[in-house]
Design a protein around this motif. Sequence first.
Motif, PDB file in Angstrom:
ATOM      1  N   CYS A  14       0.843  -1.215   0.000  1.00 50.82           N
ATOM      2  CA  CYS A  14       0.000   0.000   0.000  1.00 50.82           C
ATOM      3  C   CYS A  14       0.874   1.260   0.000  1.00 50.82           C
ATOM      4  N   PRO A  15       0.811   2.055  -1.078  1.00 52.44           N
ATOM      5  CA  PRO A  15       1.653   3.262  -1.135  1.00 52.44           C
ATOM      6  C   PRO A  15       1.210   4.349  -0.171  1.00 52.44           C
ATOM      7  N   ILE A  56      -5.995   5.799  -2.271  1.00 49.47           N
ATOM      8  CA  ILE A  56      -6.019   6.428  -3.602  1.00 49.47           C
ATOM      9  C   ILE A  56      -6.580   5.462  -4.650  1.00 49.47           C
ATOM     10  N   SER A  57      -7.190   4.372  -4.209  1.00 50.22           N
ATOM     11  CA  SER A  57      -7.877   3.411  -5.095  1.00 50.22           C
ATOM     12  C   SER A  57      -6.942   2.808  -6.143  1.00 50.22           C
ATOM     13  N   CYS A  58      -5.693   2.581  -5.770  1.00 51.86           N
ATOM     14  CA  CYS A  58      -4.737   2.074  -6.758  1.00 51.86           C
ATOM     15  C   CYS A  58      -4.902   0.575  -7.021  1.00 51.86           C
ATOM     16  N   GLY A  59      -5.467  -0.155  -6.074  1.00 44.68           N
ATOM     17  CA  GLY A  59      -5.708  -1.587  -6.278  1.00 44.68           C
ATOM     18  C   GLY A  59      -4.503  -2.472  -5.984  1.00 44.68           C
ATOM     19  N   CYS A  73      -3.344  -3.520  -3.187  1.00 46.00           N
ATOM     20  CA  CYS A  73      -3.651  -4.504  -2.143  1.00 46.00           C
ATOM     21  C   CYS A  73      -4.374  -5.717  -2.744  1.00 46.00           C
ATOM     22  N   LEU A 122      -9.616  -3.771  -2.491  1.00 45.89           N
ATOM     23  CA  LEU A 122      -9.938  -2.415  -2.951  1.00 45.89           C
ATOM     24  C   LEU A 122     -11.420  -2.114  -2.726  1.00 45.89           C
ATOM     25  N   VAL A 148     -12.038  -1.533   0.931  1.00 43.62           N
ATOM     26  CA  VAL A 148     -11.559  -0.233   1.423  1.00 43.62           C
ATOM     27  C   VAL A 148     -12.518   0.879   0.950  1.00 43.62           C
TER      28      VAL A 148
HETATM   29  S1  SF4 Z   1      -6.226   0.564  -3.040  1.00 45.16           S
HETATM   30 FE1  SF4 Z   1      -5.291  -0.652  -1.424  1.00 45.16          FE
HETATM   31  S2  SF4 Z   1      -3.102  -0.422  -1.760  1.00 45.16           S
HETATM   32 FE2  SF4 Z   1      -4.086   1.257  -2.894  1.00 45.16          FE
HETATM   33  S3  SF4 Z   1      -4.115   2.970  -1.481  1.00 45.16           S
HETATM   34 FE3  SF4 Z   1      -6.052   1.903  -1.247  1.00 45.16          FE
HETATM   35  S4  SF4 Z   1      -5.708   0.488   0.455  1.00 45.16           S
HETATM   36 FE4  SF4 Z   1      -3.691   1.149  -0.254  1.00 45.16          FE
END
Ligand code: SF4
Length: 440
Positions: free
Chosen positions: A377-378, A407-410, A412, A423, A426
């Motif tokens: 997770c960034p 930031i919804s990067c996916g 994880c 995602l 979260v």
């Molecule tokens: S999508 Fe997952 S990895 Fe990316 S910021 Fe959100 S919790 Fe962290």
Amino acid sequence: MFYSFFGGVNPAPHKENTRRKPIAQLEQPPRRVYLPLTSGRDQALLPAVKPGDTVQVGQPVAISRGLESTVHASVSGRVTAIEDCPHAKLGTVSAIVIENDGQDTPWSGRPEPLIPEQLTLELLLGRVREAGITGMGGSGFPTAEKLRQAAGRVDTLIVNAAECEPYVTADYRLLLERSDKILLTAHTLARALGAQRAVLVTEGDKLKAVEAVERRLRRSSGKVELRTVGTRYPLGAERQIVQTVTGREVPPGKLPVDVKCVVLNVATVFAIQEALFQGRALTHRAVTVSGGAVARPRNLWVPLGTPLKDLLDSVGGLREQADQVLLGGPMMGLPLDDLAAPVTKGTNALTCLTRSERRGAGERTVCVRCGKCVSACPMHLAPAFIHRALEQDQPRKLPVLHPQDCISCGCCSFVCPARIPLLEQVERAKALVSEGGEPT
Ligand code: SF4
Ligand code: SF4
């Protein structure tokens, strides 16, 4: 000085099917376009035309109340209706329907092109606002407002050409094919905003684009810096690219401008170039159509409002059943169930995946507490803990886990060996916290 960001992943790039293909026109222009009466910020727009009106390419057809967002006709023809149409993010929205006359007649009220030396901050903001430009990397934030906030407050303008999403090459092709215009505009923007430098960031594996930019920079005495960085997803996210270029960390709840940076996607910079120096509004964009299920993956230059189905027809349709169709790439894309939804300003890709390509395919199991989601997770979140709080129906534990910073990067979901859709979880936690969860 080289910097990096925490976390991230290295998904297979899958860009080989489209990276050598120039941006092409649609084989058949759309018979109709559907222009949603909503901006990228979910804001309602007011129509400026009615059924029966004739319109020309670039003519404003809808405007937001605060004039911060404008939509323009992307084809010439006749307005036939204002009616509901499917929308990939919002379900159903009201849209202006224009029947294409195939003439592409430009709007007679189009503004005169400017020359770079004429450009003042006021002229820049006015032109960008009138052209209806919003963040084309997906944020949908009105670009004129972003530039207004940045003026006099930033020392670094970052042009984001990282394009780290697998399969997607639209920005890469745009940079390769239009590098001269993009570099000139980056330099002009930095000057107008009072920034000391403009830095164009791309990943080191985009060799042809890097060569094209280097050639141009040699001729223009290097007014823009080129920064090539190692491929790592999500480099293209604003916070991560700021940290990679400057070493400055954007604190949660803050914006790049708070650490003296402004980030513009390369497609947005090209749209600004069209607005300033060609007098053209934002009516078209480059879209990658790819994935293993697509017959002939390509990059297309598409009028906004074109139904996604027309894009698929332009690439020969599907060569096999798609297991998943996404608006965008496989990491951040939205699953689509209706291809009648139109291309919008933030649409960079249509990705049709086979079963074997689909992320997370296979049996879901319980969390094995491997910690991979935390390392990836960034944003330094703990997706496994968020998952557990939801599983145990303890929403009061969520606020201290800060799902709002996601930031919804996916990343994880990508690394989870238990195939838990982290995602989505979260995102659900974010919604619960917004509705009023309290810390324990
Ligand atoms: S999508 Fe997952 S990895 Fe990316 S910021 Fe959100 S919790 Fe962290
Ligand atoms: S990656 Fe998946 S299995 Fe591993 S700790 Fe996170 S949620 Fe659990």
